[in-house]
Design an enzyme around this catalytic site. Structure first.
Site, PDB file in Angstrom:
ATOM      1  N   TYR A  54     -10.894   0.835 -13.352  1.00 45.22           N
ATOM      2  CA  TYR A  54     -10.136   1.406 -12.238  1.00 45.22           C
ATOM      3  C   TYR A  54     -11.065   1.728 -11.075  1.00 45.22           C
ATOM      4  O   TYR A  54     -10.745   1.478  -9.916  1.00 45.22           O
ATOM      5  CB  TYR A  54      -9.390   2.674 -12.679  1.00 45.22           C
ATOM      6  CG  TYR A  54      -8.437   3.154 -11.609  1.00 45.22           C
ATOM      7  CD1 TYR A  54      -7.112   2.721 -11.590  1.00 45.22           C
ATOM      8  CD2 TYR A  54      -8.861   4.001 -10.586  1.00 45.22           C
ATOM      9  CE1 TYR A  54      -6.238   3.111 -10.589  1.00 45.22           C
ATOM     10  CE2 TYR A  54      -8.004   4.403  -9.581  1.00 45.22           C
ATOM     11  CZ  TYR A  54      -6.685   3.956  -9.589  1.00 45.22           C
ATOM     12  OH  TYR A  54      -5.832   4.348  -8.588  1.00 45.22           O
ATOM     13  N   PHE A 106      -1.404 -11.003  17.765  1.00 43.32           N
ATOM     14  CA  PHE A 106      -1.039 -11.640  16.507  1.00 43.32           C
ATOM     15  C   PHE A 106       0.098 -10.802  15.914  1.00 43.32           C
ATOM     16  O   PHE A 106       0.110  -9.580  16.035  1.00 43.32           O
ATOM     17  CB  PHE A 106      -2.212 -11.768  15.530  1.00 43.32           C
ATOM     18  CG  PHE A 106      -1.761 -12.511  14.300  1.00 43.32           C
ATOM     19  CD1 PHE A 106      -1.505 -13.868  14.361  1.00 43.32           C
ATOM     20  CD2 PHE A 106      -1.493 -11.837  13.112  1.00 43.32           C
ATOM     21  CE1 PHE A 106      -0.996 -14.549  13.254  1.00 43.32           C
ATOM     22  CE2 PHE A 106      -0.991 -12.517  12.008  1.00 43.32           C
ATOM     23  CZ  PHE A 106      -0.738 -13.878  12.074  1.00 43.32           C
ATOM     24  N   THR A 107       1.034 -11.477  15.249  1.00 41.96           N
ATOM     25  CA  THR A 107       2.287 -10.845  14.823  1.00 41.96           C
ATOM     26  C   THR A 107       2.090  -9.527  14.047  1.00 41.96           C
ATOM     27  O   THR A 107       2.539  -8.474  14.487  1.00 41.96           O
ATOM     28  CB  THR A 107       3.085 -11.840  13.967  1.00 41.96           C
ATOM     29  OG1 THR A 107       2.230 -12.328  12.921  1.00 41.96           O
ATOM     30  CG2 THR A 107       3.571 -13.020  14.807  1.00 41.96           C
ATOM     31  N   ASP A 197     -10.829  -9.044  14.631  1.00 42.33           N
ATOM     32  CA  ASP A 197     -10.013  -9.732  13.632  1.00 42.33           C
ATOM     33  C   ASP A 197     -10.802 -10.976  13.250  1.00 42.33           C
ATOM     34  O   ASP A 197     -10.799 -11.987  13.960  1.00 42.33           O
ATOM     35  CB  ASP A 197      -8.629 -10.100  14.197  1.00 42.33           C
ATOM     36  CG  ASP A 197      -7.765 -10.803  13.153  1.00 42.33           C
ATOM     37  OD1 ASP A 197      -8.331 -11.316  12.169  1.00 42.33           O
ATOM     38  OD2 ASP A 197      -6.540 -10.842  13.333  1.00 42.33           O
ATOM     39  N   LYS A 240      -7.894 -16.767   4.444  1.00 37.86           N
ATOM     40  CA  LYS A 240      -8.168 -17.927   5.302  1.00 37.86           C
ATOM     41  C   LYS A 240      -9.621 -18.375   5.090  1.00 37.86           C
ATOM     42  O   LYS A 240      -9.927 -18.983   4.083  1.00 37.86           O
ATOM     43  CB  LYS A 240      -7.910 -17.566   6.769  1.00 37.86           C
ATOM     44  CG  LYS A 240      -6.422 -17.529   7.146  1.00 37.86           C
ATOM     45  CD  LYS A 240      -5.741 -16.255   6.774  1.00 37.86           C
ATOM     46  CE  LYS A 240      -4.383 -16.089   7.427  1.00 37.86           C
ATOM     47  NZ  LYS A 240      -3.721 -14.855   6.970  1.00 37.86           N
ATOM     48  N   ARG A 364       5.769 -21.236  16.074  1.00 34.79           N
ATOM     49  CA  ARG A 364       4.944 -20.224  16.725  1.00 34.79           C
ATOM     50  C   ARG A 364       5.372 -20.198  18.188  1.00 34.79           C
ATOM     51  O   ARG A 364       4.723 -20.767  19.056  1.00 34.79           O
ATOM     52  CB  ARG A 364       3.447 -20.563  16.592  1.00 34.79           C
ATOM     53  CG  ARG A 364       2.805 -20.098  15.291  1.00 34.79           C
ATOM     54  CD  ARG A 364       2.863 -18.624  15.151  1.00 34.79           C
ATOM     55  NE  ARG A 364       2.237 -18.076  13.957  1.00 34.79           N
ATOM     56  CZ  ARG A 364       2.766 -17.055  13.267  1.00 34.79           C
ATOM     57  NH1 ARG A 364       3.932 -16.548  13.574  1.00 34.79           N
ATOM     58  NH2 ARG A 364       2.120 -16.529  12.251  1.00 34.79           N
ATOM     59  N   PHE A 431      10.315 -13.879  12.283  1.00 34.95           N
ATOM     60  CA  PHE A 431      10.103 -15.297  11.976  1.00 34.95           C
ATOM     61  C   PHE A 431      10.070 -15.581  10.478  1.00 34.95           C
ATOM     62  O   PHE A 431      10.373 -16.676  10.042  1.00 34.95           O
ATOM     63  CB  PHE A 431       8.806 -15.811  12.644  1.00 34.95           C
ATOM     64  CG  PHE A 431       7.569 -15.091  12.186  1.00 34.95           C
ATOM     65  CD1 PHE A 431       7.199 -13.891  12.760  1.00 34.95           C
ATOM     66  CD2 PHE A 431       6.787 -15.605  11.171  1.00 34.95           C
ATOM     67  CE1 PHE A 431       6.061 -13.210  12.323  1.00 34.95           C
ATOM     68  CE2 PHE A 431       5.650 -14.939  10.731  1.00 34.95           C
ATOM     69  CZ  PHE A 431       5.298 -13.732  11.308  1.00 34.95           C
TER      70      PHE A 431
HETATM   71  C1  LIG Z   1      -5.353 -13.970  12.968  1.00 31.77           C
HETATM   72  C2  LIG Z   1      -4.697 -13.272  11.821  1.00 31.77           C
HETATM   73  N1  LIG Z   1      -4.809 -11.941  11.702  1.00 31.77           N
HETATM   74  C3  LIG Z   1      -4.228 -11.282  10.706  1.00 31.77           C
HETATM   75  C4  LIG Z   1      -3.480 -11.927   9.747  1.00 31.77           C
HETATM   76  C5  LIG Z   1      -2.786 -11.117   8.689  1.00 31.77           C
HETATM   77  O1  LIG Z   1      -3.349 -11.344   7.452  1.00 31.77           O
HETATM   78  P1  LIG Z   1      -2.503 -11.334   6.090  1.00 31.77           P
HETATM   79  O2  LIG Z   1      -1.504 -12.440   6.166  1.00 31.77           O
HETATM   80  O3  LIG Z   1      -3.541 -11.527   5.043  1.00 31.77           O
HETATM   81  O4  LIG Z   1      -1.849 -10.002   5.985  1.00 31.77           O
HETATM   82  C6  LIG Z   1      -3.360 -13.320   9.813  1.00 31.77           C
HETATM   83  C7  LIG Z   1      -2.611 -14.093   8.816  1.00 31.77           C
HETATM   84  O5  LIG Z   1      -1.442 -14.075   8.652  1.00 31.77           O
HETATM   85  C8  LIG Z   1      -3.972 -14.010  10.890  1.00 31.77           C
HETATM   86  O6  LIG Z   1      -3.848 -15.336  11.025  1.00 31.77           O
END
Ligand SMILES: Cc1ncc(COP(=O)(O)O)c(C=O)c1O
Length: 440
Positions: A54, A106-107, A197, A240, A364, A431
């Protein structure tokens, strides 16, 4: 392989949203490069060395050492994936009313910033919004835009700059080291932090090596380290660049911020030495980080993306230029110019490619952009794109040929493509789960 009739049923059942397809109905899956890469023999061996205690797992310390060695950040908190780290950093650093400038949204990142009470402001260079601009570093920050923002709101209202390497929404476009250095100088002047990021930092480093003066003979490893050294902390989706199916982390140089983060992670993810991950996942991530900064690996990875991109360019298909690091982005405004943006052209085009060949891509554009949190209107982004995202170490060039043929086929018949209307709209990150119907 499926028949066109089977795919027709599947896409209607999925509400014309490729996220809602079952993977067994997909032939070549270019939905995302997130968590879809193939782990190496070494990573799989690492999985067998999982220390599933743990607290204080050996694998956590291996991960910490890899992050310190290759990225140079001092303190780390593992998280289940990137958005776990985004949640924590946003909660710690953003106060209601704050402004968070960044090089394109980014979303998930923007949503966490908004949920913490902040407002994201785009400070990327204008070329990033133009699919045909061949600027070599479309991820660059416009430093004048940033400085005027600081003058309007004051540095106290800006908790940090949200700086992405390999800007996803711009088409996987890199930022130059010269620009990051300029940003560091400016932010130091005003006492503002930079949170990086670093999801695709190695791919960004490859473009620096190839395009920025003075870097051709530098290793990816040293360029990655230099990028990180100019920032104060980072969020990472290790799904990624770092070649794992699940995992992420928050990295920080400031001890007191780290202490807050390691306290908060206990609420949302798990103890600060596992953050929602199994020991074996952390081991695979530590090994994946090492592999991700290998010059030969990254050249082959970006090379495969370029292979597909060049095929499409040769066929005069409108794509975002220059070719980015993790995928090819079709310009739907140019591909289906007869559709208005509110008819969701990129969403419709992604469904059409699936229908043609079983190749799964994703939207996108306007759907991903969502709504303005204050006015509730749709955002109408300049870029209305379909992303063909290439997983790492999974497909062959022959698969890329199949994809290129299908996109060409759809392009030939593009005038017949109809628009969509949205019939179900979830509140957050629409999305992923929105549903559509064809406009008759
Ligand atoms: C540029 C970027 N930042 C953040 C994220 C968020 O990461 P995760 O999908 O692992 O939560 C992603 C991927 O979706 C991404 O492409």
């Amino acid at each position: 392989m499926t028949t066109r009739e089977e795919r027709q049923k599947a896409i209607i059942h999925a509400g014309y949203n490729t996220f809602l397809l079952r993977s067994r109905d997909v032939y070549v899956d270019l939905l995302t490069d997130s968590g879809t890469s193939a782990m190496s023999d070494r990573q799989w061996s690492g999985m067998m060395l999982g220390d599933e205690s743990y607290a204080g797992s050996e694998n956590f310390y291996h991960l910490e050492a890899a992050i310190q060695k290759y990225y140079g950040y001092r303190y780390i908190v593992p998280t289940h994936q990137g958005r776990g780290a985004e949640n924590i950093i946003s909660k710690i650093m953003i106060k209601p009313g704050d402004i968070v400038p960044g090089n394109m949204y980014f979303t998930t990142t923007r949503l966490h910033q908004e949920l913490a009470g902040g407002t994201f402001v785009d400070i990327i260079i204008d070329e990033a919004h133009d699919s045909q601009s061949e600027h070599p570093f479309k991820g660059n920050v416009n430093l004048e835009k940033l400085e005027s923002l600081i003058k309007v709101y004051g540095a106290k209202k800006i908790p940090y700059i949200s700086l992405a390497t390999s800007v996803n929404m711009a088409g996987g476009q890199p930022i130059s080291l010269e620009n990051i250095r300029g940003l560091r100088k400016l932010t130091h002047q005003y006492g503002i932090k930079i949170i990086h990021d670093m999801t695709r930092v190695a791919e960004n480093a490859y473009f620096i090596k190839m395009r920025e003066t003075g870097y051709r003979n530098k290793s990816i490893r040293s360029i990655v380290k230099e990028i990180c050294s100019l920032t104060d902390g980072a969020t990472m989706s290790a799904k990624k660049d770092a070649l794992v199916n699940i995992g992420g982390f928050l990295a920080l140089n400031d001890k007191s911020l780290y202490e807050e983060a390691s306290n908060l992670v206990v609420i949302y993810e798990g103890l600060h030495t596992y953050g929602g991950l199994a020991g074996r996942d952390m081991e695979a991530m530590a090994i994946g980080i090492t592999e991700s900064v290998d010059d030969n690996h990254i050249r082959a990875r970006v090379g495969q993306v370029e292979y597909l991109g060049n095929k499409l360019l040769d066929a005069k298909i409108p794509i975002v230029k220059p070719i980015g690091g993790h995928g090819i982005f079709l310009d739907a405004k140019k591909f289906v110019p007869h559709l208005k943006q509110i008819q969701f052209p990129a969403q419709s085009l992604a469904a059409e490619i699936y229908l043609d060949s079983g190749v799964r891509t994703m939207e996108r554009g306007i759907v991903s952009a969502g709504r303005n949190k204050d006015t509730d209107d749709h955002y109408y982004p300049e870029l209305e794109l379909v992303r063909l995202t290439i997983p790492r170490r999974v497909y062959t060039q022959a698969h890329m040929d199949v994809v290129a043929e299908s996109v060409q086929e759809v392009f030939t018949n593009r005038k017949k493509i109809k628009g969509l209307k949205m019939v179900y709209e979830p509140k957050y990150l629409r999305f992923f789960q929105a549903r559509f119907q064809k406009i008759k």
